[in-house]
Design an enzyme around this catalytic site. Structure first.
Site, mmCIF file in Angstrom:
data_model
loop_
_atom_site.group_PDB
_atom_site.id
_atom_site.type_symbol
_atom_site.label_atom_id
_atom_site.label_comp_id
_atom_site.label_asym_id
_atom_site.label_seq_id
_atom_site.Cartn_x
_atom_site.Cartn_y
_atom_site.Cartn_z
ATOM 1 C CB VAL A 15 -0.961 -0.003 1.212
ATOM 2 C CG1 VAL A 15 -1.864 1.227 1.172
ATOM 3 C CG2 VAL A 15 -1.796 -1.269 1.226
ATOM 4 C CE LYS A 107 -6.566 -5.162 7.528
ATOM 5 N NZ LYS A 107 -6.344 -5.346 6.129
ATOM 6 C CD GLU A 131 -13.366 5.422 2.822
ATOM 7 O OE1 GLU A 131 -13.992 6.419 3.178
ATOM 8 O OE2 GLU A 131 -13.851 4.273 2.829
ATOM 9 C CB VAL A 134 -13.641 -0.836 6.118
ATOM 10 C CG1 VAL A 134 -14.822 -1.758 5.810
ATOM 11 C CG2 VAL A 134 -13.403 -0.747 7.613
ATOM 12 C CB ILE A 138 -15.691 0.026 -1.200
ATOM 13 C CG1 ILE A 138 -15.585 -1.120 -2.200
ATOM 14 C CG2 ILE A 138 -17.136 0.488 -1.041
ATOM 15 C CD1 ILE A 138 -16.375 -2.361 -1.789
ATOM 16 N N GLY A 189 -0.546 -10.726 -3.483
ATOM 17 C CA GLY A 189 -0.486 -9.627 -2.507
ATOM 18 C C GLY A 189 -1.832 -9.277 -1.881
ATOM 19 C CE LYS A 207 -10.448 -5.579 5.571
ATOM 20 N NZ LYS A 207 -10.228 -6.501 4.459
#
Ligand code: HSE
Length: 441
Positions: A15, A107, A131, A134, A138, A189, A207
């Site tokens: 990420v 999370k 954001e 979860v 989305i 990944g 989540k």
């Protein structure tokens, strides 16, 4: 233009590298829409020399993420390390203590320490945005925090783990074995460093914990979630579900009941022509039933570098715009305690798969145990007996067992569990019964 906004990015894994790439491609655009130039002032990761395919020239390196978080050159800590204790926790606490905004995808940290961190953020007047924590790309946190904030949410549920959905979809579509598909998901990944977090349902539970708090205005309460994973799902279940008109999905579900909040993670049967059944592969979805909004279904990529980076960047955009909201929608002082509705009280229909010793009276005894607990059966299908199972002959019982698939009418979880325990105790089955909730959508 206002002052630039300086980011400190802790964690340069999938990420983190995705975020660096997004900022390289769209940094100018973010500057235009927010009126602030976005700069990466510092980074921190476990290994310094590693080739991550991203340019880090001119960016200060910090060995300690907490030092990065507290450094005066940083306005926002972007925490992308993951994990509920240790370095990420120290870094987030250090940032909030130093009045820095925090953007995180963590999370597990929020599911465990969310209220305390949110209280600190509110006290310090800074943002705690998550954001990306979860459902990857989305924007469900924003949906609950902003667009749906004036609703009373009755139920929130969804497919919240890309790895599990990928595994179940591949088992369904290609008849692949569980272990092979898991290895593929890891290579791509999607899976967590420890994949038991995914397949054991814990990632979904983290989540769901966050969604439950946002949706119902209650304190985050990871320990109050009932968690089951997908390890016990076999191709026999996938095939039987298909024949009955269902797909098996790992769902996280939280709903208000008369006795509290029922929050659970587990495999569920969903009608195969429903929208949620069509959500396949690494894709996630989140459904929210609001009293005024009606039922919404958000579908999108739930994992992977680019979608998750998009979610992280949306939080950075909010900070650059000066938007600081209570992290869990309801200010922490007004969050209600989470009152758990026991899973035994769950009401619904069930799918049951039994491996029954093939001898006279076995089915009658099973139906009797169901009847004893007032469990009414909608359908019973017996498949041809399988070859001898290990240990069966040794116990002096006939050397074959038949697969029996039962579908119940609506009942309670307590009743079905008691009936299955009695069937096991009677010695009528060769394996632990499989039980899957049929979800009312
Ligand atoms: N391991 C997670 C998944 C990544 O498979 O969905 C995103 O949280």
């Amino acid at each position: 233009m206002k002052e630039p906004l300086s980011l400190g990015i802790a964690g340069l894994g999938t990420v983190g590298a995705g975020l660096m790439q997004l900022l390289a491609e769209h940094g100018r655009r973010i500057g235009e829409v927010t009126g602030r130039e976005i700069r990466v002032a510092g980074v921190s990761a476990r290994t310094r020399g590693k080739d991550r395919g991203i340019a880090l020239d001119g960016i200060r390196w910090f060995d300690d993420p907490a030092a990065l978080a507290a450094d005066p050159s940083i306005d926002v800590l972007v925490e992308l390390i993951g994990g509920d204790e240790g370095a990420p926790r120290r870094a987030v606490e250090a940032a909030l203590a130093a009045r820095k905004h925090v953007v995180t995808a963590n999370k597990a940290l929020l599911a465990k320490h969310g209220v305390r961190l949110a209280r600190l953020a509110e006290k310090q007047g800074v943002a705690l945005n998550f954001e990306a924590a979860v459902a990857g790309g989305i924007p469900v946190i924003k949906a609950l925090r902003e667009a749906l904030a004036a609703n009373e949410v009755r139920r929130v549920y969804g497919i919240l783990n890309g790895t599990c959905n990928y595994i179940l979809s591949k088992m369904q579509d290609e008849g692949s074995a569980f272990a092979d598909v898991l290895a593929e998901a890891q290579a791509k990944g999607y899976a967590e460093a420890d994949p038991t977090f995914d397949i054991g349902g814990f990632d979904t539970a983290h989540k769901l914990t966050i969604l439950t708090s946002l949706a119902f205005g209650t304190e985050v309460a990871f320990d109050e979630i009932h968690v089951e994973g997908i390890e016990s799902i076999t191709s026999a279940d996938i095939e039987a579900a298909d024949a009955l008109g269902y797909r098996i999905k790992l769902l996280g579900v939280a709903l208000r009941t008369g006795s509290g909040i029922e929050a659970r993670v587990g495999p569920a049967m969903v009608p195969k022509h429903s929208a949620i059944a069509e959500v396949s592969g690494v894709t996630n979805c989140v459904a929210v039933d609001g009293d005024f909004s009606g039922n919404l279904l958000l579908i999108g990529p739930g994992a992977g570098a680019r979608p998750t980076a998009s979610a992280v960047a949306s939080d950075i955009v909010d900070v650059a715009r000066g938007l600081v909201l209570p992290p869990f929608v309801t200010p922490t002082a007004k969050l209600a305690p989470h009152k758990r509705a026991k899973i035994d009280g769950h009401q619904g229909a069930y799918y049951v798969r039994l491996s029954v010793y093939d001898k006279p009276g076995a089915m009658a005894a099973i139906a009797g145990r169901m009847g004893d607990r007032e469990v009414s059966l909608e359908s019973i299908v017996q498949r041809r007996p399988r070859a001898a199972l290990p240990g069966i002959d040794a116990r002096g019982t006939p050397g074959s067992a038949a697969t029996v698939i039962l579908v119940t009418h609506e009942t309670t979880e307590d009743a079905i569990r008691q009936a299955l325990a009695a069937i096991e105790k009677d010695g009528k089955v060769a394996e632990r019964p499989q039980m899957i909730r049929i979800e009312r959508l």
